[in-house]
Design a protein around this motif. Structure first.
Motif, PDB file in Angstrom:
ATOM      1  N   ALA A 133      -6.984   4.098  12.464  1.00 57.99           N
ATOM      2  CA  ALA A 133      -6.490   2.815  12.979  1.00 57.99           C
ATOM      3  C   ALA A 133      -7.396   1.660  12.575  1.00 57.99           C
ATOM      4  O   ALA A 133      -6.928   0.588  12.182  1.00 57.99           O
ATOM      5  N   SER A 134      -8.701   1.869  12.643  1.00 57.73           N
ATOM      6  CA  SER A 134      -9.648   0.815  12.280  1.00 57.73           C
ATOM      7  C   SER A 134      -9.546   0.466  10.795  1.00 57.73           C
ATOM      8  O   SER A 134      -9.689  -0.696  10.397  1.00 57.73           O
ATOM      9  N   GLU A 135      -9.256   1.470   9.966  1.00 55.99           N
ATOM     10  CA  GLU A 135      -9.127   1.231   8.528  1.00 55.99           C
ATOM     11  C   GLU A 135      -7.824   0.493   8.213  1.00 55.99           C
ATOM     12  O   GLU A 135      -7.781  -0.343   7.298  1.00 55.99           O
ATOM     13  N   ILE A 180       0.844  -1.183   0.000  1.00 57.09           N
ATOM     14  CA  ILE A 180       0.000   0.000   0.000  1.00 57.09           C
ATOM     15  C   ILE A 180       0.883   1.237   0.000  1.00 57.09           C
ATOM     16  O   ILE A 180       1.977   1.241   0.598  1.00 57.09           O
ATOM     17  N   ASN A 181       0.459   2.271  -0.691  1.00 56.59           N
ATOM     18  CA  ASN A 181       1.173   3.540  -0.694  1.00 56.59           C
ATOM     19  C   ASN A 181       1.287   4.060   0.738  1.00 56.59           C
ATOM     20  O   ASN A 181       0.304   4.057   1.494  1.00 56.59           O
ATOM     21  N   ALA A 182       2.477   4.491   1.137  1.00 57.95           N
ATOM     22  CA  ALA A 182       2.715   4.909   2.522  1.00 57.95           C
ATOM     23  C   ALA A 182       1.872   6.116   2.913  1.00 57.95           C
ATOM     24  O   ALA A 182       1.388   6.211   4.050  1.00 57.95           O
ATOM     25  N   ASP A 183       1.675   7.039   2.005  1.00 57.20           N
ATOM     26  CA  ASP A 183       0.857   8.215   2.308  1.00 57.20           C
ATOM     27  C   ASP A 183      -0.611   7.822   2.510  1.00 57.20           C
ATOM     28  O   ASP A 183      -1.297   8.374   3.372  1.00 57.20           O
ATOM     29  N   VAL A 184      -1.064   6.879   1.710  1.00 56.46           N
ATOM     30  CA  VAL A 184      -2.435   6.387   1.879  1.00 56.46           C
ATOM     31  C   VAL A 184      -2.579   5.710   3.233  1.00 56.46           C
ATOM     32  O   VAL A 184      -3.552   5.943   3.961  1.00 56.46           O
ATOM     33  N   TRP A 185      -1.610   4.863   3.586  1.00 54.66           N
ATOM     34  CA  TRP A 185      -1.645   4.181   4.893  1.00 54.66           C
ATOM     35  C   TRP A 185      -1.716   5.205   6.026  1.00 54.66           C
ATOM     36  O   TRP A 185      -2.516   5.060   6.955  1.00 54.66           O
ATOM     37  N   ASN A 186      -0.891   6.230   5.949  1.00 52.85           N
ATOM     38  CA  ASN A 186      -0.861   7.239   7.006  1.00 52.85           C
ATOM     39  C   ASN A 186      -2.155   8.041   7.089  1.00 52.85           C
ATOM     40  O   ASN A 186      -2.472   8.609   8.133  1.00 52.85           O
ATOM     41  N   SER A 187      -2.902   8.103   5.986  1.00 51.65           N
ATOM     42  CA  SER A 187      -4.165   8.851   5.979  1.00 51.65           C
ATOM     43  C   SER A 187      -5.335   8.039   6.550  1.00 51.65           C
ATOM     44  O   SER A 187      -6.402   8.591   6.784  1.00 51.65           O
ATOM     45  N   VAL A 210      -0.798  -1.177  14.348  1.00 49.63           N
ATOM     46  CA  VAL A 210      -1.177  -0.272  13.261  1.00 49.63           C
ATOM     47  C   VAL A 210      -0.796   1.178  13.549  1.00 49.63           C
ATOM     48  O   VAL A 210      -0.750   2.008  12.622  1.00 49.63           O
ATOM     49  N   ASP A 211      -0.554   1.498  14.795  1.00 50.84           N
ATOM     50  CA  ASP A 211      -0.174   2.877  15.132  1.00 50.84           C
ATOM     51  C   ASP A 211       1.299   3.152  14.857  1.00 50.84           C
ATOM     52  O   ASP A 211       1.665   4.283  14.512  1.00 50.84           O
ATOM     53  N   SER A 212       2.137   2.128  14.997  1.00 47.38           N
ATOM     54  CA  SER A 212       3.574   2.338  14.826  1.00 47.38           C
ATOM     55  C   SER A 212       4.140   1.755  13.547  1.00 47.38           C
ATOM     56  O   SER A 212       5.225   2.164  13.105  1.00 47.38           O
ATOM     57  N   TYR A 213       3.442   0.826  12.925  1.00 50.99           N
ATOM     58  CA  TYR A 213       3.991   0.149  11.737  1.00 50.99           C
ATOM     59  C   TYR A 213       4.214   1.147  10.601  1.00 50.99           C
ATOM     60  O   TYR A 213       3.326   1.909  10.228  1.00 50.99           O
ATOM     61  N   LYS A 233      -6.461  -1.684  10.206  1.00 49.23           N
ATOM     62  CA  LYS A 233      -6.753  -3.076  10.572  1.00 49.23           C
ATOM     63  C   LYS A 233      -7.564  -3.759   9.481  1.00 49.23           C
ATOM     64  O   LYS A 233      -7.376  -4.947   9.198  1.00 49.23           O
ATOM     65  N   THR A 234      -8.477  -3.008   8.886  1.00 46.36           N
ATOM     66  CA  THR A 234      -9.252  -3.553   7.773  1.00 46.36           C
ATOM     67  C   THR A 234      -8.339  -3.970   6.634  1.00 46.36           C
ATOM     68  O   THR A 234      -8.495  -5.056   6.058  1.00 46.36           O
ATOM     69  N   MET A 235      -7.376  -3.132   6.305  1.00 44.18           N
ATOM     70  CA  MET A 235      -6.468  -3.444   5.204  1.00 44.18           C
ATOM     71  C   MET A 235      -5.622  -4.672   5.518  1.00 44.18           C
ATOM     72  O   MET A 235      -5.356  -5.511   4.634  1.00 44.18           O
ATOM     73  N   LEU A 236      -5.206  -4.804   6.762  1.00 46.02           N
ATOM     74  CA  LEU A 236      -4.424  -5.972   7.152  1.00 46.02           C
ATOM     75  C   LEU A 236      -5.270  -7.246   7.120  1.00 46.02           C
ATOM     76  O   LEU A 236      -4.806  -8.303   6.683  1.00 46.02           O
ATOM     77  N   HIS A 237      -6.511  -7.146   7.577  1.00 47.06           N
ATOM     78  CA  HIS A 237      -7.391  -8.314   7.545  1.00 47.06           C
ATOM     79  C   HIS A 237      -7.647  -8.740   6.097  1.00 47.06           C
ATOM     80  O   HIS A 237      -7.624  -9.941   5.767  1.00 47.06           O
ATOM     81  N   ALA A 238      -7.880  -7.763   5.241  1.00 47.77           N
ATOM     82  CA  ALA A 238      -8.107  -8.068   3.833  1.00 47.77           C
ATOM     83  C   ALA A 238      -6.861  -8.678   3.199  1.00 47.77           C
ATOM     84  O   ALA A 238      -6.963  -9.558   2.330  1.00 47.77           O
ATOM     85  N   SER A 239      -5.700  -8.244   3.639  1.00 49.63           N
ATOM     86  CA  SER A 239      -4.467  -8.782   3.085  1.00 49.63           C
ATOM     87  C   SER A 239      -4.242 -10.219   3.543  1.00 49.63           C
ATOM     88  O   SER A 239      -3.695 -11.041   2.796  1.00 49.63           O
ATOM     89  N   ALA A 240      -4.649 -10.537   4.771  1.00 50.45           N
ATOM     90  CA  ALA A 240      -4.598 -11.930   5.227  1.00 50.45           C
ATOM     91  C   ALA A 240      -5.507 -12.791   4.357  1.00 50.45           C
ATOM     92  O   ALA A 240      -5.168 -13.923   3.989  1.00 50.45           O
ATOM     93  N   THR A 241      -6.668 -12.239   4.008  1.00 52.59           N
ATOM     94  CA  THR A 241      -7.597 -12.945   3.119  1.00 52.59           C
ATOM     95  C   THR A 241      -6.990 -13.134   1.734  1.00 52.59           C
ATOM     96  O   THR A 241      -7.112 -14.207   1.126  1.00 52.59           O
ATOM     97  N   GLN A 242      -6.329 -12.088   1.230  1.00 54.91           N
ATOM     98  CA  GLN A 242      -5.692 -12.181  -0.085  1.00 54.91           C
ATOM     99  C   GLN A 242      -4.584 -13.238  -0.087  1.00 54.91           C
ATOM    100  O   GLN A 242      -4.476 -14.036  -1.031  1.00 54.91           O
ATOM    101  N   ALA A 243      -3.746 -13.238   0.948  1.00 55.97           N
ATOM    102  CA  ALA A 243      -2.661 -14.219   1.040  1.00 55.97           C
ATOM    103  C   ALA A 243      -3.211 -15.638   1.067  1.00 55.97           C
ATOM    104  O   ALA A 243      -2.673 -16.552   0.427  1.00 55.97           O
TER     105      ALA A 243
END
Length: 384
Positions: free
Chosen positions: A263-265, A253-260, A379-382, A267-277
């Motif tokens: 926290a809940s969003e 994911i683009n770093a600027d997008v991630w920073n925008s 998700v706050d520090s990654y 986590k959503t992206m990480l959960h979706a990525s687990a699904t993708q993997a």
């Protein structure tokens, strides 16, 4: 002053409609680029990612998949870096200078042959080990992604690679002098070690190369028997030789997008990525099982077992190659801790072979990835 009833009756639906429109406007859609063709295992995994983004966020966040359209595989890393796509699938071996720490691990795929992993579980284990390695054990991996203005969100692994040939190749003597189409540096080194000649052929040209005898064999995974239609031009196959999987897959994911994102969003992206993997790895495993079953039923194809001498030569190569990989990445890319990185990954892979042993479905695999790795990312520090 009280409004007349007819005004109130007309006003209320308008207010509700306006509120609904506001909700729609506030929903955010991210673009997702993949070089996989529509309808392929990789594109289906991307759609699983997008579906999970929507479901996990309750529709507040969505992802639109661009399969083999917005960006090609060679364009995706700079495309994510420059904001042409918010996220996408990066094939890290295509970019050796940009992602050396990650690629060190991707060259260790033949290590799976030194474990007790059944062939159908190899990619599942490797995908889990890669995610845990990058997220928690490879700060230089995270750093090199950040230098490209993106963050790693997960990966995936194919089914095992093996010999698909136009003649019998199952012994150490058989393989000497044979021309092998190779899709990775580790398999090229193995080919040289057993006396064969590695040949670089683009995947889309493999069918013609094998049918015309330009190569004697290709080292591919079983899904390519139908994806590239290799089933039509092969007469002999030797499963479990040389082994290993392709795992140079980074869901970024683009770093600027991630920073925008909130926290809940994130986590959503990480959960979706687990699904993708899970969808990618499980999809390859299932396709491999079906293709091998079909191949075994065909009279035109003979299935061979590698002889003891070829197996032993391959195992000796794998052990020796670990040192070669560490030396290569230290000398070429300045990874001073490359030897330690190899050992760290080896331990993780052994762990994941055990973790995936009882997995029986895509859903179970997703939950395992989430519980063991993705849910533990801070998700706050990654990426900060």
């Amino acid at each position: 002053m009280n409004c007349p009833n007819f005004v109130r009756r007309g006003l209320l639906p308008a207010i509700l409609a306006a509120a609904s429109m506001t909700s729609v406007v506030e929903a955010r859609q991210l673009s997702y680029a993949t070089g996989y063709a529509p309808g392929s295992i990789g594109a289906d995994a991307a759609e699983a990612f997008a579906s999970d983004v929507k479901d996990h966020s309750g529709g507040d966040l969505t992802a639109k998949v661009y399969a083999q359209s917005l960006l090609s595989f060679s364009e995706i890393p700079p495309g994510i870096r420059d904001g042409m796509a918010d996220s996408g699938l990066v094939l890290t071996p295509y970019f050796p200078s940009e992602f050396p720490s990650t690629n060190l691990a991707t060259e260790l795929t033949m290590l799976i042959e030194m474990t007790d992993a059944p062939t159908e579980k190899a990619g599942l284990a490797f995908a889990g080990a890669m995610a845990e390695y990058v997220f928690f054990n490879c700060p230089s991996c995270v750093k090199e992604y950040k230098q490209q203005n993106q963050l790693f969100l997960g990966g995936g692994g194919t089914s095992s690679y093996f010999l698909i040939c136009n003649k019998p190749v199952s012994t150490l003597e058989d393989i000497k002098g044979k021309r092998l189409r190779i899709g990775g540096a580790q398999w090229a080194r193995w080919a040289n070690a057993v006396g064969a000649t590695p040949v670089s052929v683009p995947q889309h040209e493999t069918y013609e190369a094998l049918s015309q005898g330009v190569v004697d064999c290709t080292v591919h995974s079983a899904p390519e028997l139908t994806i590239v239609k290799l089933m039509e031009v092969t007469s002999d196959m030797t499963p479990n030789m040389p082994g290993g999987v392709f795992s140079g897959v980074a869901n970024n994911i683009n770093a600027d997008v991630w920073n925008s994102l909130a926290a809940s969003e994130r986590k959503t992206m990480l959960h979706a990525s687990a699904t993708q993997a899970s969808a990618l790895s499980w999809g390859y495993a299932q396709a491999a099982a079906m293709n091998m079953a079909t191949a075994r039923d065909l009279k035109e194809i003979e299935i061979h077992e590698p002889d003891a001498a070829l197996v032993e030569a391959t195992r000796e190569f794998i052990e020796q190659d670990l040192k070669a990989i560490a030396t290569k990445y230290a000398d070429t890319y300045g990874l001073e801790s490359s030897a330690e990185m190899v050992e760290t990954f080896r331990a993780l892979l052994t762990k994941w072979v055990g973790l995936v042993s009882d997995v029986g479905s895509h859903e179970e695999l997703t939950q395992l990835y989430w519980d063991e790795v993705y849910s533990k990312v801070d998700v706050d520090s990654y990426g900060q």
